[in-house]
Design a protein around this motif. Structure first.
Motif, mmCIF file in Angstrom:
data_model
loop_
_atom_site.group_PDB
_atom_site.id
_atom_site.type_symbol
_atom_site.label_atom_id
_atom_site.label_comp_id
_atom_site.label_asym_id
_atom_site.label_seq_id
_atom_site.Cartn_x
_atom_site.Cartn_y
_atom_site.Cartn_z
ATOM 1 N N SER A 153 5.142 -12.562 10.057
ATOM 2 C CA SER A 153 3.697 -12.619 9.752
ATOM 3 C C SER A 153 2.843 -12.522 11.010
ATOM 4 C CB SER A 153 3.358 -13.905 8.979
ATOM 5 O OG SER A 153 4.070 -13.958 7.770
ATOM 6 N N ARG A 154 3.234 -11.620 11.885
ATOM 7 C CA ARG A 154 2.519 -11.464 13.139
ATOM 8 C C ARG A 154 2.022 -10.033 13.284
ATOM 9 N NH1 ARG A 154 5.673 -13.195 18.570
ATOM 10 N NH2 ARG A 154 6.761 -11.263 18.057
ATOM 11 N N LEU A 155 2.929 -9.104 13.514
ATOM 12 C CA LEU A 155 2.581 -7.693 13.623
ATOM 13 C C LEU A 155 3.474 -6.879 12.700
ATOM 14 C CD1 LEU A 155 2.296 -7.209 17.519
ATOM 15 C CD2 LEU A 155 0.405 -7.426 15.890
ATOM 16 N N GLY A 156 2.967 -5.732 12.255
ATOM 17 C CA GLY A 156 3.809 -4.808 11.508
ATOM 18 C C GLY A 156 3.269 -4.447 10.144
ATOM 19 N N PHE A 157 3.693 -3.279 9.677
ATOM 20 C CA PHE A 157 3.360 -2.846 8.322
ATOM 21 C C PHE A 157 4.064 -3.764 7.324
ATOM 22 C CE2 PHE A 157 3.120 1.167 10.778
ATOM 23 C CZ PHE A 157 1.811 1.533 10.482
ATOM 24 N N SER A 158 3.416 -4.014 6.204
ATOM 25 C CA SER A 158 4.058 -4.781 5.132
ATOM 26 C C SER A 158 4.821 -3.821 4.234
ATOM 27 C CB SER A 158 3.005 -5.536 4.321
ATOM 28 O OG SER A 158 2.244 -4.627 3.538
ATOM 29 N N VAL A 159 5.746 -4.362 3.456
ATOM 30 C CA VAL A 159 6.499 -3.525 2.533
ATOM 31 C C VAL A 159 5.573 -2.886 1.504
ATOM 32 C CG1 VAL A 159 7.023 -5.422 0.939
ATOM 33 C CG2 VAL A 159 8.582 -3.460 1.097
ATOM 34 N N ASP A 160 4.454 -3.532 1.206
ATOM 35 C CA ASP A 160 3.498 -2.985 0.243
ATOM 36 C C ASP A 160 2.787 -1.743 0.781
ATOM 37 O OD1 ASP A 160 4.107 -5.059 -1.486
ATOM 38 O OD2 ASP A 160 2.472 -6.337 -0.758
ATOM 39 N N GLU A 161 2.822 -1.559 2.093
ATOM 40 C CA GLU A 161 2.165 -0.396 2.695
ATOM 41 C C GLU A 161 3.122 0.774 2.911
ATOM 42 O OE1 GLU A 161 -1.293 -2.173 5.572
ATOM 43 O OE2 GLU A 161 0.776 -2.681 6.147
ATOM 44 N N LEU A 162 4.362 0.607 2.491
ATOM 45 C CA LEU A 162 5.388 1.581 2.812
ATOM 46 C C LEU A 162 5.099 2.959 2.220
ATOM 47 C CD1 LEU A 162 8.015 2.024 4.284
ATOM 48 C CD2 LEU A 162 9.244 1.128 2.298
ATOM 49 N N ASP A 163 4.723 3.022 0.966
ATOM 50 C CA ASP A 163 4.437 4.324 0.347
ATOM 51 C C ASP A 163 3.284 5.034 1.053
ATOM 52 O OD1 ASP A 163 6.469 3.964 -1.481
ATOM 53 O OD2 ASP A 163 5.146 3.234 -3.082
ATOM 54 N N GLN A 164 2.227 4.279 1.354
ATOM 55 C CA GLN A 164 1.079 4.854 2.068
ATOM 56 C C GLN A 164 1.499 5.348 3.458
ATOM 57 O OE1 GLN A 164 -2.136 2.070 2.637
ATOM 58 N NE2 GLN A 164 -3.380 3.515 3.834
ATOM 59 N N LEU A 165 2.343 4.587 4.114
ATOM 60 C CA LEU A 165 2.807 4.969 5.447
ATOM 61 C C LEU A 165 3.627 6.249 5.399
ATOM 62 C CD1 LEU A 165 3.275 4.392 8.464
ATOM 63 C CD2 LEU A 165 5.214 2.924 7.792
ATOM 64 N N ILE A 166 4.520 6.349 4.449
ATOM 65 C CA ILE A 166 5.340 7.552 4.320
ATOM 66 C C ILE A 166 4.458 8.771 4.086
ATOM 67 C CG2 ILE A 166 6.992 8.708 2.801
ATOM 68 C CD1 ILE A 166 8.380 5.951 2.493
ATOM 69 N N ASP A 167 3.476 8.639 3.210
ATOM 70 C CA ASP A 167 2.549 9.753 2.955
ATOM 71 C C ASP A 167 1.816 10.143 4.233
ATOM 72 O OD1 ASP A 167 3.290 9.806 0.307
ATOM 73 O OD2 ASP A 167 1.561 8.628 -0.398
#
Length: 373
Positions: free
Chosen positions: A134-148
């Motif tokens: 809970s410090r830095l990094g993309f969350s798993v919920d952002e994974l689809d958006q990140l891949i796109d």
């Protein structure tokens, strides 16, 4: 004109760091050398040179500026900047000096894309995911958006990916480590399904030593490189028992004199002699990074024996009780960390008296001038 006011002497044993790296490589397939923050106070360039001789081909520093310093020293290995990109200058320098930045925010991606596109270039990056720190990094919920986003911006090329373990050094939280590993595994599978097969790292020092499940394609060796046992005080303590501390810190004795019964010493009169005693005044204090919180609790090593701090640690001076230590004299040497004999001060000893962790001890004391062997 620069005035040198430091009186501490910090000695770094590079052979100990090489020894520790070899131990960690027994567990890991590819071990990155984490040398951020001046190699935890042990010397950025010197530690990189030592690890390179052991075959390390990837170094992880903190800032892009630190990566640039390392690159300018002549290092040709892969360099990762763990804090990533904080401004456009970082973006320019990451491209210019072939630095792989950690990226965990869409704002970083957009900023980097703007700079790279304007230059007509490409850049390799490392994706950072939050799986429980809970410090830095993309969350798993952002994974689809990140891949796109990545598919739409081929000038940004992910080659590495990582997450950071929060509790790998604590046996009480093995389930938390497992949960982080499971979530990271899910992320890797989703990325692979989308066409991104990346070199993945999850294990830190404790993870390398203890947790088979988190040793993936690569590992990041940090505190254990410098000889501090990340498992100290736990049931796993012996697993890190072969590590050798690389830092030793000493200073001169400025005075040796009698403290009569009933007399107080140092600011605030927080210590009063209960009997006639002998005290030594050593040249160390909070200006040197030797914490005031060590007042009346810490110890130093003189002539192979422990000498307890009496009274408050001052800016550049600290008093210690040498009543039962023979042959203590003006100009002698006191070890704040290290030393010889039964009185030797370990990183865990000093961190315990300091009420902190070995990381802080190394980083603060390591800001003093260093010599290497």
């Amino acid at each position: 004109m620069t005035i040198e006011y430091n009186t501490l002497e910090v000695e770094i044993d590079l052979s100990a760091i090489r020894h520790n790296y070899r131990i960690l490589c027994e567990k890991g397939t590819k071990v990155y050398g984490v040398i951020k923050a001046d190699a935890y106070g042990h010397g950025l360039i010197e530690v990189a040179d030592a690890l390179s001789k052991e075959g390390a081909d990837t170094f992880a520093v903190g800032t892009v500026n630190e990566a640039v310093e390392l690159r300018k020293s002549g290092r040709g290995e892969r360099i990762i900047a763990l804090l990533g990109l904080l401004n456009e200058t970082d973006c320019f320098n990451a491209v210019k000096y072939n630095v792989i930045p950690f990226i965990g925010e869409f704002e970083q991606l957009e900023m980097l894309s703007s700079v790279v596109s304007a230059q007509g270039q490409k850049i390799e990056i490392s994706l950072k995911f939050d799986t429980g720190m809970s410090r830095l990094g993309f969350s798993v919920d952002e994974l689809d958006q990140l891949i796109d986003w990545l598919k739409a911006n081929p000038q940004i090329s992910p080659v590495l990916t990582s997450s950071h373990l929060a509790t790998s050094d604590d046996p009480a939280y093995e389930d938390y480590v497992g949960a982080q590993a499971d979530q990271f595994s899910h992320i890797l599978k989703e990325l692979e399904s989308a066409g991104f097969e990346l070199e993945a790292s999850l294990a830190n020092s404790a993870g390398i030593l203890v947790h088979d499940k988190v040793r993936l394609m690569a590992q990041r060796a940090g505190i254990a490189l410098y000889g501090a046992n990340p498992l100290s005080g736990t049931k796993w303590n012996e697993i890190g028992g072969r590590l050798i501390p690389a830092m030793q810190v000493s200073t001169k004795i400025a005075s040796v004199h009698t403290l009569k019964k009933g007399r107080s010493i140092s600011y605030g009169c927080t210590y009063t002699a209960e009997k006639d005693m002998t005290v030594a005044i050593v040249c160390a204090g909070y200006a040197d990074g030797y914490s005031r919180s060590l007042s009346n609790t810490g110890q130093v090593c003189i002539n192979g024996k422990r000498a307890k701090i009496v009274g408050r640690v001052c800016m550049q001076l600290t008093a210690v009780d040498v009543t039962d230590i023979p042959d203590v004299s003006f100009g002698g040497r006191a070890y704040l960390l290290g030393g010889e004999g039964e009185g030797k001060i370990s990183p865990d000893d000093l961190a315990g008296w300091w009420e902190t962790i070995t990381y802080e001890v190394f980083c603060l004391l390591g800001q003093n001038p260093k010599t290497f062997k």
